[in-house]
Design an enzyme around this catalytic site. Structure first.
Site, PDB file in Angstrom:
ATOM      1  N   THR A 186       0.874  -1.180   0.000  1.00 26.57           N
ATOM      2  CA  THR A 186       0.000   0.000   0.000  1.00 26.57           C
ATOM      3  C   THR A 186       0.905   1.222   0.000  1.00 26.57           C
ATOM      4  O   THR A 186       2.056   1.145   0.440  1.00 26.57           O
ATOM      5  CB  THR A 186      -0.875   0.053   1.266  1.00 26.57           C
ATOM      6  OG1 THR A 186      -0.011   0.148   2.391  1.00 26.57           O
ATOM      7  CG2 THR A 186      -1.736  -1.181   1.395  1.00 26.57           C
ATOM      8  N   GLU A 331      -5.611  -4.171   0.037  1.00 26.56           N
ATOM      9  CA  GLU A 331      -5.866  -5.277   0.983  1.00 26.56           C
ATOM     10  C   GLU A 331      -7.011  -6.188   0.532  1.00 26.56           C
ATOM     11  O   GLU A 331      -7.274  -7.211   1.140  1.00 26.56           O
ATOM     12  CB  GLU A 331      -6.185  -4.704   2.373  1.00 26.56           C
ATOM     13  CG  GLU A 331      -4.999  -4.063   3.084  1.00 26.56           C
ATOM     14  CD  GLU A 331      -4.804  -2.594   2.741  1.00 26.56           C
ATOM     15  OE1 GLU A 331      -5.323  -2.142   1.693  1.00 26.56           O
ATOM     16  OE2 GLU A 331      -4.137  -1.892   3.519  1.00 26.56           O
ATOM     17  N   LYS A 438     -15.771  17.246  10.495  1.00 27.70           N
ATOM     18  CA  LYS A 438     -16.776  17.271  11.560  1.00 27.70           C
ATOM     19  C   LYS A 438     -17.102  18.725  11.884  1.00 27.70           C
ATOM     20  O   LYS A 438     -16.272  19.453  12.406  1.00 27.70           O
ATOM     21  CB  LYS A 438     -16.248  16.561  12.808  1.00 27.70           C
ATOM     22  CG  LYS A 438     -16.054  15.080  12.563  1.00 27.70           C
ATOM     23  CD  LYS A 438     -15.971  14.289  13.856  1.00 27.70           C
ATOM     24  CE  LYS A 438     -15.769  12.823  13.554  1.00 27.70           C
ATOM     25  NZ  LYS A 438     -14.383  12.375  13.696  1.00 27.70           N
ATOM     26  N   TRP A 443     -21.337  15.417  10.330  1.00 30.76           N
ATOM     27  CA  TRP A 443     -20.290  15.111   9.370  1.00 30.76           C
ATOM     28  C   TRP A 443     -20.621  15.697   8.012  1.00 30.76           C
ATOM     29  O   TRP A 443     -21.773  15.651   7.570  1.00 30.76           O
ATOM     30  CB  TRP A 443     -20.154  13.579   9.205  1.00 30.76           C
ATOM     31  CG  TRP A 443     -19.500  12.938  10.372  1.00 30.76           C
ATOM     32  CD1 TRP A 443     -19.126  13.533  11.542  1.00 30.76           C
ATOM     33  CD2 TRP A 443     -19.142  11.568  10.481  1.00 30.76           C
ATOM     34  NE1 TRP A 443     -18.555  12.622  12.377  1.00 30.76           N
ATOM     35  CE2 TRP A 443     -18.552  11.401  11.762  1.00 30.76           C
ATOM     36  CE3 TRP A 443     -19.243  10.471   9.635  1.00 30.76           C
ATOM     37  CZ2 TRP A 443     -18.065  10.173  12.198  1.00 30.76           C
ATOM     38  CZ3 TRP A 443     -18.772   9.249  10.076  1.00 30.76           C
ATOM     39  CH2 TRP A 443     -18.192   9.103  11.345  1.00 30.76           C
TER      40      TRP A 443
HETATM   41  P1  ADP Z   1      -3.469   3.232  -1.487  1.00 27.17           P
HETATM   42  O1  ADP Z   1      -4.162   3.143  -0.166  1.00 27.17           O
HETATM   43  O2  ADP Z   1      -2.206   2.489  -1.591  1.00 27.17           O
HETATM   44  O3  ADP Z   1      -3.533   4.560  -2.159  1.00 27.17           O
HETATM   45  P2  ADP Z   1      -5.458   1.610  -2.574  1.00 27.17           P
HETATM   46  O4  ADP Z   1      -5.610   1.516  -4.031  1.00 27.17           O
HETATM   47  O5  ADP Z   1      -5.370   0.409  -1.759  1.00 27.17           O
HETATM   48  O6  ADP Z   1      -4.231   2.389  -2.495  1.00 27.17           O
HETATM   49  O7  ADP Z   1      -6.523   2.621  -1.980  1.00 27.17           O
HETATM   50  C1  ADP Z   1      -7.687   2.197  -1.400  1.00 27.17           C
HETATM   51  C2  ADP Z   1      -8.553   3.361  -1.021  1.00 27.17           C
HETATM   52  O8  ADP Z   1      -8.908   4.145  -2.157  1.00 27.17           O
HETATM   53  C3  ADP Z   1      -9.868   2.935  -0.448  1.00 27.17           C
HETATM   54  O9  ADP Z   1      -9.769   2.555   0.904  1.00 27.17           O
HETATM   55  C4  ADP Z   1     -10.711   4.177  -0.654  1.00 27.17           C
HETATM   56  O10 ADP Z   1     -10.472   5.157   0.334  1.00 27.17           O
HETATM   57  C5  ADP Z   1     -10.198   4.713  -1.955  1.00 27.17           C
HETATM   58  N1  ADP Z   1     -11.097   4.318  -3.039  1.00 27.17           N
HETATM   59  C6  ADP Z   1     -10.957   3.298  -3.907  1.00 27.17           C
HETATM   60  N2  ADP Z   1     -11.981   3.285  -4.773  1.00 27.17           N
HETATM   61  C7  ADP Z   1     -12.805   4.312  -4.442  1.00 27.17           C
HETATM   62  C8  ADP Z   1     -14.041   4.823  -4.946  1.00 27.17           C
HETATM   63  N3  ADP Z   1     -14.632   4.300  -6.000  1.00 27.17           N
HETATM   64  N4  ADP Z   1     -14.583   5.889  -4.318  1.00 27.17           N
HETATM   65  C9  ADP Z   1     -13.998   6.451  -3.257  1.00 27.17           C
HETATM   66  N5  ADP Z   1     -12.832   6.033  -2.744  1.00 27.17           N
HETATM   67  C10 ADP Z   1     -12.243   4.970  -3.322  1.00 27.17           C
END
Ligand code: ADP
Length: 540
Positions: A186, A331, A438, A443
């Site tokens: 990540t 993950e 917040k 929120w």
């Molecule tokens: P990193 O955390 O390494 O940037 P990831 O690709 O694992 O990469 O990121 C996951 C996060 O990206 C998710 O937990 C979420 O917050 C965000 N995310 C992924 N797809 C969407 C989506 N369609 N809309 C909003 N947030 C998203």
């Protein structure tokens, strides 16, 4: 009593064997770093991935060792996907957009033994060589004569030279299906990056899951373009699912600008494409002023960060392309949900359908979701109550690579996202938990505020940030990049919010900037934006 069916393991080598046997003449098209368009087939990819397996044997790379790649989407990278994992080694895809220090940390943590790289990353490799002592072999993804044009690269060999002497037939080992197959870190916006170590079983089940009709609906009639890089959570699993269904694959290589992507989509009759919103924005920016249209593209999956509703309607109404909004994370291999309508929604009005389609969607079979409150209590799935999103399933992480403790809480993985789930199972992400604003005990969803801003014709990009406020705790401000030549005032943009959200959710200020910093996977870096605004004070 046990069932009496065969205990055949779910293995990545089965995917490539299947594609070879049943879809051998289906094309794999790649735009190369060498700048030309290269054509091969599933059969050739299968043969050359077997050469890769032999070549790794010849270098005495043991099973379970990590083989890193620093490469764009292309056929050689695809051969490594199958050759490395199929032979029991672990494919570790590195994100070349990371800072060199972070990349070095990741390689050393993974203890990669071999690193295969595209020549675009020659300068990075030259730096990494003295910093990564575990890497024994540096392989340039090109032929020997091309490598010879790079005298700055020392101790490297060419991929073509490396695999050339070996046989195209390899006895894939009958591994336990829980054997590790690939590793992705990540991006670790806080603390060190963490490795998600996938298994053959999780990868094959994920491929089944994403190919389903209500998910990506992939088939042997599709020409599939993963614009999402193969170093971004295995291109969302598309290379594996494409082999499973025998789809044609079209790989854009390093050219991710709107013009190049459009040209390849049209030339290769792409029917399905997948990528993050920022890439699609570049494509639409290229097409719109020229009045260009798609001849074959029918569906596109957009995810990785929230897809603005204005993009969903532009694709649908102007280009006749269905946008499938998807959510996932490293993950989760990565796909958790995808937004597709059910039968009863088909008779709904356009507006009602759009209100659903902007959500991140419903669970794929295999992924269970729940939302919980501050004290761990489950929240109702009423489409209104917010909570921290938890997931579990066969392609969800249990423990990070080299961690001794499980990453789970009572068997569930906390995603770090805040969401609502409606009674029909459609999930809407409102924020990363660390980005939630917040205000006076209520929120405000930064994603909702950003979506409205980018629907304004003069706005190219927008990020909503919470700023400390003496009375309300925090108030939203929106940081905006204007479109080229656009004229837009703060008052005009704030007026645009009226009637779209409750008046107390309208941002307190608009801050115009030249650009918004993006992370290695194309997401807005809110931590950096907050740093940029360190001296900013709200107008009180
Ligand atoms: P990193 O955390 O390494 O940037 P990831 O690709 O694992 O990469 O990121 C996951 C996060 O990206 C998710 O937990 C979420 O917050 C965000 N995310 C992924 N797809 C969407 C989506 N369609 N809309 C909003 N947030 C998203």
């Amino acid at each position: 009593m046990f069932g009496l069916m065969q205990k055949h393991a779910l293995l990545i080598s089965d995917l490539i064997e299947f594609a070879q046997a049943n879809h051998g003449d289906t094309e794999i098209v790649s735009r190369r770093v060498e700048k030309d368009i290269h054509r091969t087939t599933w059969s050739e990819v299968a043969k050359r991935s077997q050469k890769v397996a032999h070549a790794l044997d010849a270098k005495n790379v043991a099973r379970g060792e990590r083989i890193a790649t620093l490469a764009w989407n292309g056929y050689r990278h695809l051969e490594l996907y199958f050759g490395v994992s199929g032979s029991g080694r672990i494919l570790h895809t590195l994100n070349p957009r990371l800072h060199i220090d972070q990349m070095t940390w990741i390689i050393n943590h993974a203890e990669d033994q071999v690193l295969c790289f595209d020549l675009s990353f020659a300068a990075i490799v030259a730096q990494l060589q003295s910093l990564c002592p575990t890497v024994r072999h540096w392989i340039a993804l090109c032929d020997a004569s091309t490598l010879a044009q790079h005298p700055e690269l020392k101790h490297c060999e060419s991929y073509e030279g490396w695999i050339e002497p070996h046989s195209t037939s390899y006895d894939w080992p009958e591994l336990d299906e829980n054997t590790a197959s690939s590793l992705c870190y990540t991006s670790g916006t806080t603390g060190h990056p963490k490795g998600a170590l996938y298994s053959h079983r999780s990868t094959v089940l994920h491929a089944f899951g994403i190919a389903l009709p209500d998910v990506m609906n992939l088939s042997a009639r599709d020409s599939v373009m993963p614009v999402v890089p193969m170093f971004h959570v295995n291109a969302w699993g598309i290379p594996y699912a494409a082999a499973m269904v025998g789809a044609k694959l079209v790989m854009p290589g390093p050219a991710l600008d709107g013009e190049s992507v459009y040209e390849l989509i049209e030339q290769e009759k792409v029917t399905f494409a997948a990528g993050v919103p920022t890439v699609w924005q570049m494509l639409l920016n290229h097409m719109s002023p020229k009045g260009l249209r798609f001849a074959h593209l029918r569906r596109t999956v957009i995810g990785g960060s929230a897809c603005p509703p204005s993009m969903i309607s532009a694709f649908k109404n102007e280009y006749g392309v269905e946008v499938l909004h998807a959510w996932g994370m490293t993950e989760l291999s990565p796909l958790g949900t995808l937004c597709s309508l059910k039968n009863k929604h088909l008779s709904w009005s356009q507006d009602e359908q759009m209100a659903l389609l902007i959500k991140q969607g419903r669970s794929i079979f295999g992924v269970e979701m729940k939302i919980v409150g501050d004290h761990g209590e489950s929240q109702p799935h009423d489409g209104k109550t917010y909570g921290d999103l938890y997931v579990k399933g066969p392609w969800v992480i249990d423990r990070y690579f080299k961690d001794t403790h499980s990453a789970l809480k009572d068997g569930w993985f906390a995603t770090g996202d805040v969401a609502t789930i409606d009674p029909e199972g459609f999930m809407l992400i409102t924020d990363r938990s660390k980005d939630v604003i917040k205000s006076g005990g209520e929120w405000i969803s930064s994603i909702e505020i950003e979506n409205i801003a980018v629907a304004h014709p003069s706005v190219a990009m927008a990020a909503c940030i919470g700023m400390p406020h003496p009375k309300w705790d925090e108030r939203p401000v929106v940081v905006v990049v204007k479109r080229a030549q656009a004229d837009l005032s703060k008052e005009e943009l704030l007026a645009f919010y009226k009637g779209k959200v409750a008046s107390w959710q309208i941002p307190d200020d608009v801050i115009f900037v030249e650009s918004i910093p993006l992370g290695a996977t194309g997401k807005m870096l809110k931590t950096r934006i907050r740093e940029m605004l360190a001296d900013y004070r709200l107008p009180l």
